[in-house]
Design a protein around this motif. Structure first.
Motif, PDB file in Angstrom:
ATOM      1  N   GLN A   1      -1.343  -0.193  -8.854  1.00 16.41           N
ATOM      2  CA  GLN A   1      -2.645  -0.041  -7.574  1.00 16.41           C
ATOM      3  C   GLN A   1      -2.888   0.292  -6.721  1.00 16.41           C
ATOM      4  OE1 GLN A   1      -1.468  -3.167  -4.024  1.00 16.41           O
ATOM      5  NE2 GLN A   1      -3.150  -2.744  -3.174  1.00 16.41           N
ATOM      6  N   HIS A   2      -2.676   1.515  -6.172  1.00 13.02           N
ATOM      7  CA  HIS A   2      -3.558   3.004  -6.303  1.00 13.02           C
ATOM      8  C   HIS A   2      -3.175   4.279  -7.148  1.00 13.02           C
ATOM      9  CE1 HIS A   2      -3.666   2.597  -1.743  1.00 13.02           C
ATOM     10  NE2 HIS A   2      -4.377   1.607  -2.334  1.00 13.02           N
ATOM     11  N   TYR A   3      -3.776   4.668  -7.986  1.00 15.89           N
ATOM     12  CA  TYR A   3      -3.983   5.495  -8.949  1.00 15.89           C
ATOM     13  C   TYR A   3      -4.949   7.039  -8.915  1.00 15.89           C
ATOM     14  CZ  TYR A   3      -7.801   3.085  -8.865  1.00 15.89           C
ATOM     15  OH  TYR A   3     -10.236   2.443  -8.455  1.00 15.89           O
ATOM     16  N   ASP A   4      -5.635   7.147  -8.156  1.00 15.76           N
ATOM     17  CA  ASP A   4      -5.971   8.589  -7.647  1.00 15.76           C
ATOM     18  C   ASP A   4      -4.898   9.464  -7.753  1.00 15.76           C
ATOM     19  OD1 ASP A   4      -8.563   8.185  -8.167  1.00 15.76           O
ATOM     20  OD2 ASP A   4      -8.947   8.010  -5.756  1.00 15.76           O
TER      21      ASP A   4
ATOM     22  N   VAL B   1       0.722  -4.941   0.628  1.00 15.92           N
ATOM     23  CA  VAL B   1       0.079  -4.531   0.106  1.00 15.92           C
ATOM     24  C   VAL B   1      -0.050  -5.695  -1.145  1.00 15.92           C
ATOM     25  CG1 VAL B   1      -0.261  -2.285   0.261  1.00 15.92           C
ATOM     26  CG2 VAL B   1       1.411  -3.240  -1.319  1.00 15.92           C
ATOM     27  N   ASN B   2      -0.998  -5.537  -2.036  1.00  9.73           N
ATOM     28  CA  ASN B   2      -0.895  -6.950  -3.343  1.00  9.73           C
ATOM     29  C   ASN B   2       0.636  -6.476  -4.123  1.00  9.73           C
ATOM     30  OD1 ASN B   2      -2.905  -8.144  -1.978  1.00  9.73           O
ATOM     31  ND2 ASN B   2      -4.724  -6.751  -3.479  1.00  9.73           N
TER      32      ASN B   2
ATOM     33  N   GLU C   1      -3.482  -8.625   4.399  1.00  8.13           N
ATOM     34  CA  GLU C   1      -1.853  -7.808   4.049  1.00  8.13           C
ATOM     35  C   GLU C   1      -1.379  -8.903   5.078  1.00  8.13           C
ATOM     36  OE1 GLU C   1      -4.176  -5.982   5.378  1.00  8.13           O
ATOM     37  OE2 GLU C   1      -5.045  -4.255   4.373  1.00  8.13           O
TER      38      GLU C   1
ATOM     39  N   HIS D   1      -9.925   2.426   7.450  1.00  3.69           N
ATOM     40  CA  HIS D   1     -10.217   1.982   5.435  1.00  3.69           C
ATOM     41  C   HIS D   1     -10.398   0.475   5.739  1.00  3.69           C
ATOM     42  CE1 HIS D   1      -5.714   1.588   6.073  1.00  3.69           C
ATOM     43  NE2 HIS D   1      -6.119   1.399   5.238  1.00  3.69           N
TER      44      HIS D   1
ATOM     45  N   HIS E   1     -10.547   7.681   3.130  1.00  7.20           N
ATOM     46  CA  HIS E   1     -10.045   6.934   1.678  1.00  7.20           C
ATOM     47  C   HIS E   1     -11.382   6.500   0.884  1.00  7.20           C
ATOM     48  CE1 HIS E   1      -9.240   2.621  -0.044  1.00  7.20           C
ATOM     49  NE2 HIS E   1      -7.698   3.307   0.771  1.00  7.20           N
TER      50      HIS E   1
HETATM   51  C1  UD1 Z   1      -4.709  -0.826   0.306  1.00  8.71           C
HETATM   52  C2  UD1 Z   1      -3.970  -2.263   0.986  1.00  8.71           C
HETATM   53  C3  UD1 Z   1      -3.327  -1.934   2.546  1.00  8.71           C
HETATM   54  C4  UD1 Z   1      -3.159  -0.243   2.668  1.00  8.71           C
HETATM   55  C5  UD1 Z   1      -3.880   0.531   1.855  1.00  8.71           C
HETATM   56  C6  UD1 Z   1      -3.788   2.150   2.490  1.00  8.71           C
HETATM   57  C7  UD1 Z   1      -4.085  -4.279   0.022  1.00  8.71           C
HETATM   58  C8  UD1 Z   1      -4.094  -5.786   0.086  1.00  8.71           C
HETATM   59  N1  UD1 Z   1      -4.378  -3.955   1.049  1.00  8.71           N
HETATM   60  O1  UD1 Z   1      -5.829  -1.116   0.642  1.00  8.71           O
HETATM   61  O2  UD1 Z   1      -3.245  -2.848   3.095  1.00  8.71           O
HETATM   62  O3  UD1 Z   1      -3.622  -0.199   3.830  1.00  8.71           O
HETATM   63  O4  UD1 Z   1      -3.995   0.003   0.507  1.00  8.71           O
HETATM   64  O5  UD1 Z   1      -4.528   3.002   1.217  1.00  8.71           O
HETATM   65  O6  UD1 Z   1      -3.040  -3.529  -0.540  1.00  8.71           O
HETATM   66  N2  UD1 Z   1      -9.564   2.955  -5.099  1.00  8.71           N
HETATM   67  C9  UD1 Z   1      -9.562   4.487  -5.463  1.00  8.71           C
HETATM   68  N3  UD1 Z   1      -8.254   5.446  -6.144  1.00  8.71           N
HETATM   69  C10 UD1 Z   1      -6.794   4.852  -6.095  1.00  8.71           C
HETATM   70  C11 UD1 Z   1      -7.252   3.357  -4.980  1.00  8.71           C
HETATM   71  C12 UD1 Z   1      -8.380   2.697  -4.710  1.00  8.71           C
HETATM   72  O7  UD1 Z   1     -10.546   5.064  -5.676  1.00  8.71           O
HETATM   73  O8  UD1 Z   1      -6.363   5.449  -5.769  1.00  8.71           O
HETATM   74  C13 UD1 Z   1     -10.842   2.577  -4.882  1.00  8.71           C
HETATM   75  C14 UD1 Z   1     -10.593   1.926  -5.377  1.00  8.71           C
HETATM   76  O9  UD1 Z   1     -12.393   2.007  -5.106  1.00  8.71           O
HETATM   77  C15 UD1 Z   1     -10.405   0.007  -5.019  1.00  8.71           C
HETATM   78  C16 UD1 Z   1     -10.720   0.281  -3.412  1.00  8.71           C
HETATM   79  O10 UD1 Z   1     -10.693   2.009  -3.006  1.00  8.71           O
HETATM   80  O11 UD1 Z   1     -10.484  -0.864  -5.700  1.00  8.71           O
HETATM   81  C17 UD1 Z   1      -9.309  -0.612  -3.080  1.00  8.71           C
HETATM   82  O12 UD1 Z   1      -8.007  -0.105  -3.548  1.00  8.71           O
HETATM   83  P1  UD1 Z   1      -7.254  -1.401  -3.127  1.00  8.71           P
HETATM   84  O13 UD1 Z   1      -6.627  -1.148  -3.317  1.00  8.71           O
HETATM   85  O14 UD1 Z   1      -7.541  -3.172  -3.694  1.00  8.71           O
HETATM   86  O15 UD1 Z   1      -7.478  -2.063  -1.673  1.00  8.71           O
HETATM   87  P2  UD1 Z   1      -7.134  -0.829  -0.625  1.00  8.71           P
HETATM   88  O16 UD1 Z   1      -8.270  -0.819   0.706  1.00  8.71           O
HETATM   89  O17 UD1 Z   1      -6.495   1.156  -0.985  1.00  8.71           O
END
Ligand code: UD1
Length: 363
Positions: free
Chosen positions: A39-42, A98-99, A131, A210, A242
């Motif tokens: 889900q997070h990849y950076d 989280v998702n 969430e 964020h 973020h």
């Molecule tokens: C997610 C969690 C949130 C948590 C947050 C903390 C859900 C519903 N939400 O939200 O509860 O507080 O993480 O960090 O799961 N992106 C990047 N690099 C990354 C990850 C995300 O650039 O490594 C950008 C992308 O454009 C992405 C956007 O952030 O589409 C949102 O990421 P996403 O994982 O959908 O939700 P968060 O807002 O990070």
């Protein structure tokens, strides 16, 4: 017993580290396999946490980052169904809200695998928060509930869970922050981003923000920025942002003024090194409300509700809402020395993960 430990997004990583440490003590009986959903990849949002928190390389990478909520959840479900079917774990342990938590809980349950939820029972009462939906659905289908605060036990009881399935164990996030704080005290950081950011600041505050409800609309983000600018005239602020926040800041042309330093997301140790010495933390994060309570740092939460009320009733957290005037007024009170005393809630003692592992082994 083979356990799949699911982690996907930044706030999951600090929660799985203590569980892995505790499980490693019983390697003869338990095998924990880490499933990283992607889900997070950076690097700054994921990899750096594995390195700093001593988390082993994930056993499985699902690589399901990006997309809308439905796309992300669906991708994770499809990938995890395949893995879970092949691997047949005895238990799936999901953390947080989280998702990735939701997606893997649903998949496991439909494959008749026992699901245990760490950080169960938290409720903000706000169903516009993604969430909150994740928490409600995950708890609706989980078999075992590991709870961090008394409100969680109450909610689960009210939702009809059996007492035997609900375990108040304290908080793995607090296990981690206490462990890492001790590491920092034993060998303070001498270089790195937080050391640079702290230089030249006698006193400072730390900001994180964020939540979509705070940063996705220009008017709301603009109002919060105005409040932060005003606070920064009395106390310089450091704001590691973020990716979502950084993007919207640019898109909306948000001006934070000369006394707020915006930084890229920081690694865990750098961030801890920064906020543990702050006069004040302003945040909309869930976890930071708890971490500041654990270390006794004053925290103002820029949200209308919190699913972690014990940080307000017992800890150092104050729920200030998102009205700019209310935020500046609350910050001013702290800067004038009206600091709320707080204490660590019961069982926030650094041993939650051990309690969880003990309960799992006794089943
Ligand atoms: C997610 C969690 C949130 C948590 C947050 C903390 C859900 C519903 N939400 O939200 O509860 O507080 O993480 O960090 O799961 N992106 C990047 N690099 C990354 C990850 C995300 O650039 O490594 C950008 C992308 O454009 C992405 C956007 O952030 O589409 C949102 O990421 P996403 O994982 O959908 O939700 P968060 O807002 O990070």
């Amino acid at each position: 017993m083979i356990i799949h430990l699911i982690a996907g997004a930044r706030p999951n990583f600090m929660k799985i580290a203590p569980v892995l440490r505790a499980a490693a003590q019983h390697a003869d009986r338990l095998t924990c396999r880490i499933v990283h959903t992607g889900q997070h990849y950076d690097r700054a949002m994921s990899e750096v946490f594995f390195e700093e928190l001593g988390i082993p390389e994930p056993d499985f990478h699902l690589g399901c980052g990006g997309g809308s909520h439905a796309e992300q959840t669906a991708k994770i479900m499809v990938a995890y169904e395949k893995l879970c079917t092949e691997e047949k774990p005895d238990l799936v342990l999901v953390v947080g809200d989280v998702n990735s938590t939701l997606a893997c809980a649903i998949v496991a349950k439909k494959l008749h695998v026992t699901v245990a939820h760490i950080e169960a029972g938290l409720r903000s009462g706000d169903r516009e928060m993604p969430e909150e939906i994740n928490r409600l659905v995950t708890d609706a289908i989980s078999d075992l509930f590991f709870v961090t605060e008394p409100s969680g036990v109450e909610h689960l009881r009210r939702e009809g869970k059996e007492d035997a399935a609900v375990h108040y164990v304290g908080h793995v996030m607090v296990d981690n922050v206490l462990f890492q704080r001790d590491r920092l005290l034993a060998s303070p950081l001498v270089e790195g981003r937080s050391v640079e950011l702290k230089k030249g600041h006698e006193a400072y505050g730390v900001v994180t923000m964020h939540r979509p409800s705070n940063v996705d609309e220009k008017a709301v983000f603009g109002g919060l920025a105005r409040a932060l600018r005003e606070v920064s005239e009395r106390l310089p602020l450091i704001f590691p942002a973020h990716p979502r926040t950084l993007g919207n800041m640019e898109k909306f042309g948000i001006d934070l003024g000369p006394h707020i330093t915006v930084a890229e997301p920081l690694g865990y140790m750098d961030f801890l090194n920064l906020w543990k010495d702050a006069q004040l933390v302003l945040t909309d994060s869930g976890g930071l409300q708890e971490e500041t309570t654990a270390l006794g740092v004053p925290c103002l939460t820029m949200r209308e509700n919190t699913e972690r009320p014990v940080t307000v009733t017992e800890g150092t957290n104050v729920l200030v809402g998102t009205d700019p005037e209310a935020i500046t007024a609350a910050a001013t009170r702290i800067l004038n020395g009206e600091v709320k005393a707080g204490r660590r809630p019961e069982l926030w003692d650094g041993c939650a993960a051990e309690r969880i592992i003990k309960i799992l082994m006794e089943r």
